[in-house]
Design an enzyme around this catalytic site. Structure first.
Site, mmCIF file in Angstrom:
data_model
loop_
_atom_site.group_PDB
_atom_site.id
_atom_site.type_symbol
_atom_site.label_atom_id
_atom_site.label_comp_id
_atom_site.label_asym_id
_atom_site.label_seq_id
_atom_site.Cartn_x
_atom_site.Cartn_y
_atom_site.Cartn_z
ATOM 1 N N GLY A 1 -66.948 67.039 -9.762
ATOM 2 C CA GLY A 1 -66.288 67.720 -10.727
ATOM 3 C C GLY A 1 -67.361 68.546 -11.266
ATOM 4 C CB THR B 1 -68.213 57.913 -6.977
ATOM 5 O OG1 THR B 1 -68.576 57.590 -8.239
ATOM 6 C CG2 THR B 1 -67.539 56.873 -6.457
ATOM 7 C CB CYS B 2 -66.790 61.955 -3.749
ATOM 8 S SG CYS B 2 -65.921 62.663 -2.157
ATOM 9 C CB CYS C 1 -64.298 60.413 -0.567
ATOM 10 S SG CYS C 1 -63.714 60.379 -2.594
ATOM 11 C CE LYS D 1 -61.800 56.350 1.895
ATOM 12 N NZ LYS D 1 -61.123 56.270 0.554
ATOM 13 C CE1 TYR E 1 -71.389 67.522 -1.622
ATOM 14 C CE2 TYR E 1 -71.108 67.917 -3.851
ATOM 15 C CZ TYR E 1 -70.611 67.606 -2.800
ATOM 16 O OH TYR E 1 -69.345 67.341 -2.833
ATOM 17 C CE1 TYR F 1 -54.983 55.038 -5.659
ATOM 18 C CE2 TYR F 1 -55.629 56.245 -3.842
ATOM 19 C CZ TYR F 1 -54.846 56.280 -4.774
ATOM 20 O OH TYR F 1 -54.127 57.437 -5.356
ATOM 21 C CD GLU G 1 -58.986 53.989 0.564
ATOM 22 O OE1 GLU G 1 -58.443 54.770 0.494
ATOM 23 O OE2 GLU G 1 -60.173 53.808 0.010
ATOM 24 N N GLY H 1 -60.903 47.491 -9.978
ATOM 25 C CA GLY H 1 -60.889 49.021 -10.886
ATOM 26 C C GLY H 1 -62.309 49.621 -11.207
ATOM 27 C CG ASP I 1 -63.595 58.919 -11.159
ATOM 28 O OD1 ASP I 1 -62.620 59.975 -10.900
ATOM 29 O OD2 ASP I 1 -64.039 58.152 -10.245
ATOM 30 C CB THR J 1 -62.571 63.438 -4.900
ATOM 31 O OG1 THR J 1 -63.376 62.413 -5.031
ATOM 32 C CG2 THR J 1 -63.788 64.603 -4.619
ATOM 33 C CG HIS K 1 -40.283 67.004 20.964
ATOM 34 N ND1 HIS K 1 -39.830 65.793 20.306
ATOM 35 C CD2 HIS K 1 -40.170 66.754 22.497
ATOM 36 C CE1 HIS K 1 -39.706 64.983 21.189
ATOM 37 N NE2 HIS K 1 -39.842 65.558 22.472
ATOM 38 C CD GLU L 1 -40.233 65.665 17.207
ATOM 39 O OE1 GLU L 1 -39.379 66.645 17.499
ATOM 40 O OE2 GLU L 1 -40.603 65.110 17.944
HETATM 41 P P1 NDP Z 1 -57.398 50.412 -8.868
HETATM 42 O O1 NDP Z 1 -57.250 50.706 -10.496
HETATM 43 O O2 NDP Z 1 -56.692 51.287 -8.022
HETATM 44 O O3 NDP Z 1 -56.774 48.857 -8.716
HETATM 45 C C1 NDP Z 1 -57.429 47.827 -9.439
HETATM 46 C C2 NDP Z 1 -56.704 46.526 -8.739
HETATM 47 O O4 NDP Z 1 -57.459 45.388 -9.369
HETATM 48 C C3 NDP Z 1 -55.189 46.445 -9.320
HETATM 49 O O5 NDP Z 1 -54.668 45.928 -8.226
HETATM 50 C C4 NDP Z 1 -55.451 45.527 -10.686
HETATM 51 O O6 NDP Z 1 -54.317 44.538 -10.625
HETATM 52 C C5 NDP Z 1 -56.498 44.600 -10.126
HETATM 53 N N1 NDP Z 1 -57.449 43.776 -11.101
HETATM 54 C C6 NDP Z 1 -57.599 44.673 -12.390
HETATM 55 N N2 NDP Z 1 -58.319 43.753 -13.019
HETATM 56 C C7 NDP Z 1 -58.270 42.692 -12.476
HETATM 57 C C8 NDP Z 1 -58.828 41.022 -12.824
HETATM 58 N N3 NDP Z 1 -59.440 41.044 -13.962
HETATM 59 N N4 NDP Z 1 -58.701 40.274 -11.888
HETATM 60 C C9 NDP Z 1 -57.951 40.464 -10.877
HETATM 61 N N5 NDP Z 1 -57.489 41.504 -10.276
HETATM 62 C C10 NDP Z 1 -57.625 42.648 -11.146
HETATM 63 O O7 NDP Z 1 -58.931 50.266 -8.769
HETATM 64 P P2 NDP Z 1 -59.698 50.614 -7.333
HETATM 65 O O8 NDP Z 1 -60.916 49.776 -7.801
HETATM 66 O O9 NDP Z 1 -58.969 50.055 -6.380
HETATM 67 O O10 NDP Z 1 -59.748 51.920 -7.266
HETATM 68 C C11 NDP Z 1 -60.238 52.711 -8.468
HETATM 69 C C12 NDP Z 1 -59.802 54.209 -8.385
HETATM 70 O O11 NDP Z 1 -60.563 54.829 -7.592
HETATM 71 C C13 NDP Z 1 -58.299 54.464 -8.090
HETATM 72 O O12 NDP Z 1 -57.439 54.267 -9.113
HETATM 73 C C14 NDP Z 1 -58.545 55.654 -7.225
HETATM 74 O O13 NDP Z 1 -57.774 56.595 -8.114
HETATM 75 C C15 NDP Z 1 -59.893 55.902 -6.813
HETATM 76 N N6 NDP Z 1 -59.889 55.753 -5.394
HETATM 77 C C16 NDP Z 1 -59.013 56.476 -4.675
HETATM 78 C C17 NDP Z 1 -59.154 56.676 -3.297
HETATM 79 C C18 NDP Z 1 -58.438 57.687 -2.494
HETATM 80 O O14 NDP Z 1 -58.039 58.639 -2.821
HETATM 81 N N7 NDP Z 1 -58.424 57.211 -1.107
HETATM 82 C C19 NDP Z 1 -59.965 55.293 -2.617
HETATM 83 C C20 NDP Z 1 -60.654 54.530 -3.505
HETATM 84 C C21 NDP Z 1 -60.458 54.728 -4.773
HETATM 85 P P3 NDP Z 1 -53.270 44.959 -11.725
HETATM 86 O O15 NDP Z 1 -52.685 46.243 -10.712
HETATM 87 O O16 NDP Z 1 -52.112 43.919 -11.828
HETATM 88 O O17 NDP Z 1 -53.695 45.796 -12.935
#
Ligand code: NDP
Length: 446
Positions: free
Chosen positions: A14, A40-41, A46, A49, A97, A175, A179, A259, A300, A308, A434, A439
């Site tokens: 960003g 991060t990306c 991204c 990964k 960059y 995510y 992943e 998270g 973020d 991203t 096809h 499709e």
């Molecule tokens: P997310 O916020 O997507 O998921 C976090 C997960 O951890 C949830 O399942 C949550 O559970 C769980 N959780 C949270 N706190 C605890 C805890 N104390 N104990 C146990 N489990 C817990 O986070 P990510 O880290 O996976 O990804 C962060 C962000 O990065 C995403 O929201 C996404 O936007 C971005 N991202 C995007 C990608 C893409 O575009 N392909 C790839 C990777 C990241 P609950 O749901 O129950 O709260």
């Protein structure tokens, strides 16, 4: 004291886009970054990964090749090569960059920027003032807090492990956990994926997520719901993960992916009078303004979508609005496609069936699941899933959810159609290509 029109804190997706566009419009711009450009990306998200994900896909296809006549396939996976090649690519991107910003006339300052007041920034031994300030410092993984958390890694660590872990336990249902489960499984590890709730990726269409879970189970990923880590111990050169159901899983790497949190420490938010939400994110309005009108936040670190392309769009539109004298790029921020690079990957846009129900919409669902042609000669039982949600009164496609090889690539085209307001009839009158999986989207019956 140097003065800038626009001072950007953070050289991620960003920030870099916003700085470049603002400079292109003639503003005097500086950008501060304390680490490598790209955020991060590029460095810890991204890009590395996706490279790891490709490596995992290659691993998985070795077995599939046999059905197509390839014999005596012998392949050893070398983790060090993958990590080194990935690092080389990231350095290449960092350099790009750097030159993109320099060519646009942006002054790059390496160091930690801190707000001293609402117009003054301290960085290294410089004090700088600016008319407008953009905070685009991103986020970082949330650290776990159970006993033995010091034995665990977060996603940043997973990109730099010295040795490939043969047994991996992953905590989280978002995510990143989903992943990395694919990555480590595809590269040959035994993977246990723990999620504390009932359905991971619960903000997505549940039917699609259930389908993905079945695919993971078929591959032998040990997916456990209502399961979480109580404590981790370290004995006999391994980690013992003690779960809340008193079971113990032994592994070589524990990845906690629970998270991400905003990178706001020592930023001087209080000194500048910038309000944050209880979760630490900077609160912004629809114009990306913080509680100070001339201080903005994108990506973020703010309370908007942590993706991203979304941060790039925010940074771009903001720079246009501030410095283009009316030529603002038109980007639809309300309909955001996204993909989870699981194995198979998952792509999604628009409303889930759960949301459609919650909003009491009158809708129809069209779905299919099938064995893709690429697997008809293999012993791989992977299937593909596609689902359209269509609003009944106007026939508009309001949700598209897919799991299967290449679905993120397919989804980008569908996103354009949905942005244009495509109806199910528009899909139906389109000739298919096809033989493809895509499709199926133009032949879906209720
Ligand atoms: P997310 O916020 O997507 O998921 C976090 C997960 O951890 C949830 O399942 C949550 O559970 C769980 N959780 C949270 N706190 C605890 C805890 N104390 N104990 C146990 N489990 C817990 O986070 P990510 O880290 O996976 O990804 C962060 C962000 O990065 C995403 O929201 C996404 O936007 C971005 N991202 C995007 C990608 C893409 O575009 N392909 C790839 C990777 C990241 P609950 O749901 O129950 O709260």
């Amino acid at each position: 004291m140097t003065h800038y029109d626009y001072f950007v804190i953070g050289g991620g997706s960003g920030g870099v886009r916003s700085a470049r566009i603002a400079a292109g419009h003639g503003a005097k711009v500086a950008l501060a970054e304390k680490s490598d450009l790209g955020g991060t990306c590029v460095n810890l998200g991204c890009i590395p990964k996706k490279l790891f994900s490709y490596a995992a896909d290659y691993g998985a296809s070795l077995e599939d090749m046999k059905g197509f006549g390839w014999e005596n396939i012998q392949a050893d996976f070398n983790w060090k090569t993958l990590v080194e090649n990935k690092n080389t690519e990231i350095v290449r991107l960092n350099t790009i960059y750097q030159s993109v910003l320099a060519n646009a006339g942006v002054t790059i300052i390496n160091g930690h920027a801190q707000l001293l007041d609402e117009h003054t920034i301290q960085i290294n031994d410089q004090t700088i003032t600016a008319d407008n300030i953009l905070i685009a410092v991103g986020g970082k993984p949330r650290q776990p807090h159970f006993a033995g958390a010091e034995y665990c890694g977060v996603s940043d660590d997973a990109f730099h492990l010295d040795h490939f872990p043969r047994r991996v336990v992953i905590q989280g249902g978002g995510y990143i956990s989903v992943e990395f489960a694919h990555i480590f499984k595809g590269l040959g590890a035994k993977v246990t994926l723990l999620y504390r709730g009932d359905t991971w990726l619960h903000e997505f269409d549940h039917e699609m997520v259930f389908f993905l879970k079945e695919e993971y189970l078929k591959q032998g990923i040990d997916v456990r719901f209502q399961s979480d880590i109580k404590l981790v111990t370290n004995e006999r050169n391994a980690y013992q993960v003690h779960l809340n159901d008193d079971k113990i899983v032994e592994c070589d790497f524990v990845l906690s992916a629970i998270g991400r949190v905003p990178n706001t420490e020592n930023l001087g938010l209080d000194a500048a009078g910038i309000e944050t939400l209880p979760n630490g994110q900077i609160k912004v309005n629809e114009n990306w303004q913080t509680s100070k009108d001339h201080i903005y936040a994108v990506g973020d670190v703010s309370n908007n979508a942590p993706l991203t392309p979304y941060a790039i769009a925010e940074g771009h539109i903001l720079a246009d609005r501030l410095y283009s004298k009316g030529r603002v790029r038109d980007i639809n921020l309300d309909l955001v496609p996204t993909a989870v690079f699981s194995g198979p990957p998952m792509g999604t846009i628009g409303i889930s069936e759960e949301e459609a129900k919650e909003k009491h919409l009158d809708y129809k669902v069209y779905r299919t699941d099938f064995r893709p042609l690429r697997h008809t000669l293999t012993s791989n039982s992977e299937r593909t899933f596609m689902k359209l949600i269509v609003q009944k009164d106007n026939d508009k496609v309001i949700g598209c959810h897919m799991v299967g090889t290449d679905t993120p690539e397919i989804l980008q085209g569908i996103a354009i159609c949905m942005n244009m307001g495509a109806t199910k009839a528009d899909f139906d009158r389109t000739i298919g290509i096809h033989p493809t999986s895509a499709e199926e989207l133009v032949t879906l019956k209720e």
